[in-house]
Design an enzyme around this catalytic site. Structure first.
Site, PDB file in Angstrom:
ATOM      1  N   THR A   9       9.958   6.570   3.180  1.00 29.25           N
ATOM      2  CA  THR A   9      11.026   5.830   3.851  1.00 29.25           C
ATOM      3  C   THR A   9      10.963   4.339   3.544  1.00 29.25           C
ATOM      4  O   THR A   9       9.901   3.777   3.296  1.00 29.25           O
ATOM      5  CB  THR A   9      10.960   5.995   5.392  1.00 29.25           C
ATOM      6  OG1 THR A   9       9.997   5.071   5.939  1.00 29.25           O
ATOM      7  CG2 THR A   9      10.592   7.422   5.787  1.00 29.25           C
TER       8      THR A   9
ATOM      9  N   TYR B 200       0.078 -10.041  16.133  1.00 29.22           N
ATOM     10  CA  TYR B 200      -0.126  -9.022  15.099  1.00 29.22           C
ATOM     11  C   TYR B 200      -1.372  -8.187  15.418  1.00 29.22           C
ATOM     12  O   TYR B 200      -1.340  -6.953  15.362  1.00 29.22           O
ATOM     13  CB  TYR B 200      -0.263  -9.681  13.720  1.00 29.22           C
ATOM     14  CG  TYR B 200      -0.598  -8.693  12.626  1.00 29.22           C
ATOM     15  CD1 TYR B 200       0.378  -7.833  12.125  1.00 29.22           C
ATOM     16  CD2 TYR B 200      -1.896  -8.599  12.116  1.00 29.22           C
ATOM     17  CE1 TYR B 200       0.062  -6.897  11.133  1.00 29.22           C
ATOM     18  CE2 TYR B 200      -2.214  -7.680  11.126  1.00 29.22           C
ATOM     19  CZ  TYR B 200      -1.231  -6.835  10.635  1.00 29.22           C
ATOM     20  OH  TYR B 200      -1.543  -5.914   9.670  1.00 29.22           O
TER      21      TYR B 200
ATOM     22  N   THR C  22      -1.717  -7.046  -2.052  1.00 27.55           N
ATOM     23  CA  THR C  22      -0.342  -6.545  -2.010  1.00 27.55           C
ATOM     24  C   THR C  22       0.548  -7.740  -1.678  1.00 27.55           C
ATOM     25  O   THR C  22       0.069  -8.877  -1.602  1.00 27.55           O
ATOM     26  CB  THR C  22      -0.184  -5.490  -0.900  1.00 27.55           C
ATOM     27  OG1 THR C  22      -0.367  -6.144   0.372  1.00 27.55           O
ATOM     28  CG2 THR C  22      -1.211  -4.382  -1.044  1.00 27.55           C
TER      29      THR C  22
ATOM     30  N   ASN D   7       2.826   3.687   7.783  1.00 26.37           N
ATOM     31  CA  ASN D   7       2.450   2.483   7.055  1.00 26.37           C
ATOM     32  C   ASN D   7       3.420   1.321   7.308  1.00 26.37           C
ATOM     33  O   ASN D   7       3.068   0.175   7.097  1.00 26.37           O
ATOM     34  CB  ASN D   7       2.400   2.802   5.552  1.00 26.37           C
ATOM     35  CG  ASN D   7       2.199   1.564   4.703  1.00 26.37           C
ATOM     36  OD1 ASN D   7       1.164   0.931   4.752  1.00 26.37           O
ATOM     37  ND2 ASN D   7       3.229   1.191   3.929  1.00 26.37           N
TER      38      ASN D   7
ATOM     39  N   SER E 288      -3.689   0.659  10.391  1.00 25.87           N
ATOM     40  CA  SER E 288      -3.939  -0.467  11.274  1.00 25.87           C
ATOM     41  C   SER E 288      -4.348  -1.652  10.404  1.00 25.87           C
ATOM     42  O   SER E 288      -3.706  -1.939   9.390  1.00 25.87           O
ATOM     43  CB  SER E 288      -5.023  -0.089  12.292  1.00 25.87           C
ATOM     44  OG  SER E 288      -5.335  -1.179  13.116  1.00 25.87           O
TER      45      SER E 288
ATOM     46  N   LEU F  26       0.830  -1.208   0.000  1.00 27.14           N
ATOM     47  CA  LEU F  26       0.000   0.000   0.000  1.00 27.14           C
ATOM     48  C   LEU F  26       0.866   1.260   0.000  1.00 27.14           C
ATOM     49  O   LEU F  26       0.529   2.253  -0.636  1.00 27.14           O
ATOM     50  CB  LEU F  26      -0.929   0.016   1.220  1.00 27.14           C
ATOM     51  CG  LEU F  26      -2.166  -0.874   1.195  1.00 27.14           C
ATOM     52  CD1 LEU F  26      -2.917  -0.787   2.520  1.00 27.14           C
ATOM     53  CD2 LEU F  26      -3.106  -0.525   0.049  1.00 27.14           C
TER      54      LEU F  26
ATOM     55  N   LYS G  43      -1.898  -4.046  16.309  1.00 30.45           N
ATOM     56  CA  LYS G  43      -2.831  -3.161  15.611  1.00 30.45           C
ATOM     57  C   LYS G  43      -3.919  -2.627  16.548  1.00 30.45           C
ATOM     58  O   LYS G  43      -4.402  -1.507  16.377  1.00 30.45           O
ATOM     59  CB  LYS G  43      -3.442  -3.881  14.399  1.00 30.45           C
ATOM     60  CG  LYS G  43      -2.389  -4.208  13.321  1.00 30.45           C
ATOM     61  CD  LYS G  43      -1.625  -2.966  12.861  1.00 30.45           C
ATOM     62  CE  LYS G  43      -0.749  -3.215  11.657  1.00 30.45           C
ATOM     63  NZ  LYS G  43      -0.042  -1.995  11.216  1.00 30.45           N
TER      64      LYS G  43
END
Length: 278
Positions: free
Chosen positions: A34, A150, A185, A84, A135, A16, A154
């Site tokens: 970045t 995980y 993705t 992100n 998130s 993304l 989030k």
């Protein structure tokens, strides 16, 4: 539209983040982005006067602060920050080591906090800005066997973003939680999804979920990343921004399922829940 807005996007060499950077540059924005490796960014995006690729380790506070300073020296300001950078981790809570769990928190939670601390003095001073924290629908419901850590990272992102929004509102700065469902993705590719070093075969549900994500779901996700990032840009340009932005029909449906479950428990146990006062 003010096309000279400056965006700062972390984790931008793929997924993304990469789609977002490309769309922003196409629309005429200035973008600092970045990745751990500048070459990856330059190869993926190309070169442009409006584009500042930065090698950043978001778990290193000085690395983050330097990147924010370089962005402001080149473009004069930062208007929109997108946290992100992050990675997926699959594994049951009993299987994952302390080190594996902490590493996921270091990137997904503390990395974003490093960026927020570095960016906020500038946003506060200019009395404007917008922070998007990426998130997941897994940050709204943890009902995914094998994704406990995980999801916990989030959930943390959701919690601190809600507090952040309340803290920065009086400075004219906005915060939005983005909760995507499954997007096509490379999030489920081997280099983005960590698996436990020591699997416990007794966890049948965890193994099934792990196998499905590694072999069946990857490449068949329903969400179009180009439409997802276009939605984020639309929200960034809106006068009133939502606190919660769910992306994807799946995320929308799962969010309602969670809310219905909570309401059910609230009402079923209402008498007991409300009986605890003096």
């Amino acid at each position: 539209m003010n096309n000279q807005k400056v965006w700062f996007v972390t984790g931008a060499s793929k997924g993304l983040g990469l789609s977002l950077v490309k769309q922003l540059l196409d629309k005429g924005y200035n973008v600092a982005a970045t990745s751990r490796n500048v070459a990856d960014l330059e190869n993926a995006v190309g070169k442009s006067e409006s584009f500042l690729p930065l090698a950043v380790n978001i778990t290193d506070e000085k690395s983050v602060t330097d990147a924010i300073s370089q962005t402001i020296s080149l473009f004069g300001k930062i208007d929109v920050v997108v946290n992100n950078a992050g990675y997926g981790l699959v594994g049951g809570l009993e299987e994952l080591t302390d080190a594996e769990a902490r590493a996921n928190f270091d990137v997904n939670v503390f990395g974003s906090l490093n960026v927020i601390r570095a960016a906020m003095p500038h946003l506060r001073e200019q009395k404007s800005g917008h922070i998007f924290n990426i998130s997941s629908i897994g940050g709204f419901t943890g009902n995914f066997p094998g994704f406990g850590i995980y999801c916990a990272t989030k959930f943390a992102v959701q919690g601190f973003t809600e507090s952040l929004a309340a803290e920065i509102k009086s400075f004219g700065v906005k915060a939005t939680i983005v909760s995507p469902g499954y997007f096509r993705t490379n999030f489920l590719a081997a280099d983005s999804l960590a698996v436990p070093k020591h699997e416990i075969q007794a966890y049948k549900e965890v193994r099934e979920v792990q196998a499905a994500h590694q072999h069946d779901i990857d490449g068949k996700q329903a969400g179009d990343p180009e439409k997802g990032v276009a939605a984020i840009i639309t929200v960034a340009e809106a006068a009133e921004a939502p606190m919660h932005l769910f992306l994807g029909q799946d995320a929308y449906d799962i969010a309602y399922k969670k809310m219905d479950d909570v309401k059910h428990d609230l009402e079923t146990w209402k008498e007991l829940s409300t009986s605890t006062g003096f």
